[in-house]
Design an enzyme around this catalytic site. Structure first.
Site: not given
Ligand SMILES: [Zn+2]
Length: 310
Positions: A125, A270
């Protein structure tokens, strides 16, 4: 170079159009010149043959046309164009991420697959992000891993080239809004957060995606509601690496993932939104550990298609 391969091919789509136009123009000029020259225009069949020959020559200098197959001795424009369209169609399919119908407008936390199906989906992400995403791509490539990247509009704006590299490497793409806001918002703002990002994803990479991940996993601030109305699949996760914990060591991220792994699991990590060098440190060991447990890596679209077929 392979990183740019897909986009070189996309550009060829337009190069092809330019070549066809150029070839047509050349043929017209030759035709006109020949018509003016009585000595050379007295055989219309020869003129027509020469025009087709010229067109053929122009087309065959395009490597894409070579690739779809052409026969210099028996040129068939219709057939070549038909094959070319098939190639372009398959290119477009590669750039379109749509969940199976049963998942459109729903929220997914994990894939429901048989215990014997040892598949797992890594999701990444907040990128694309300078350096980190590129390092991640290298690790994925070395390990033959395909993942799913949920992008922020504002991150794509900063790193469009990296976004193109992610797509060229064959990873799946999802929408993660423009600003990464958590607070409740009105319908117009929610729509803008998602639609504006979708537009930039498309303009930057040619990708159309109907996969959405709400920032922070917040499902009640208006974003997930709008995404569902637009037939997105809202994709959460079942295992977090917890790589946003500023105090944790990379070994903790590895431990979190290996401990939570199960067939159909969706793993959160991430590549953007801060210094993710610890995620990069953890990633090779994470992948090696999962492979050792017998897992193979699928994208979210692949995972949902497996579930649909099961
Ligand atoms: Zn996020």
């Amino acid at each position: 170079m392979t990183g740019n391969h897909l986009f070189q091919r996309l550009r060829k789509k337009w190069r092809f159009v330019a070549i066809v136009l150029a070839a047509t123009a050349i043929s017209c000029i030759i035709g006109t010149l020949m018509a003016r020259n009585p000595q050379r225009s007295d055989n219309p069949a020869a003129t027509a043959a020469l025009q087709v020959h010229n067109l053929n020559q122009s087309l065959t200098v395009n490597p894409l046309v070579k690739e779809v197959g052409n026969d210099r001795t028996a040129f068939n424009l219709d057939r070549t164009v038909e094959k070319l369209l098939t190639v372009l169609e398959s290119q477009e399919k590669l750039l379109t991420f749509v969940p199976p119908e049963q998942f459109q407008g729903t929220t997914v936390f994990e894939g429901k697959v048989k215990d014997s199906e040892k598949v797992i989906a890594l999701t990444v992400d907040d990128g694309p992000w300078p350096e980190i995403t590129e390092q991640m791509l290298d690790i994925f490539k070395q390990n033959d891993v395909k993942a799913t990247f949920f992008w922020l509009g504002k991150s794509i704006e900063n790193s469009p080239e990296i976004a193109r590299r992610v797509v060229a490497q064959g990873h799946a793409i999802g929408n993660h809004t423009w600003h990464h806001w958590y607070d409740p918002m009105d319908a117009a703002t929610a729509a803008d957060e998602i639609d504006r990002t979708a537009k930039l994803i498309y303009e930057t990479t040619g990708v159309k995606t109907s996969f959405f991940r709400p920032p922070g996993g917040v499902l009640n601030n208006g974003l997930a509601k709008y995404a569902k109305e637009q037939n997105y699949a809202v994709v959460m996760w079942s295992v977090t690496s917890a790589d946003t914990d500023p105090r944790a060591q990379p070994s903790a991220f590895v431990k979190n993932v290996l401990k939570g792994a199960k067939p159909g699991a969706i793993v959160l990590m991430h590549d953007g939104g801060g210094d993710r060098s610890r995620t990069i440190k953890a990633l090779p060991e994470m992948i090696a550990g999962l492979k050792k447990q017998g897992y193979r890596f699928v994208t979210i679209p692949e995972l949902l298609e497996m579930q649909e077929q099961a």
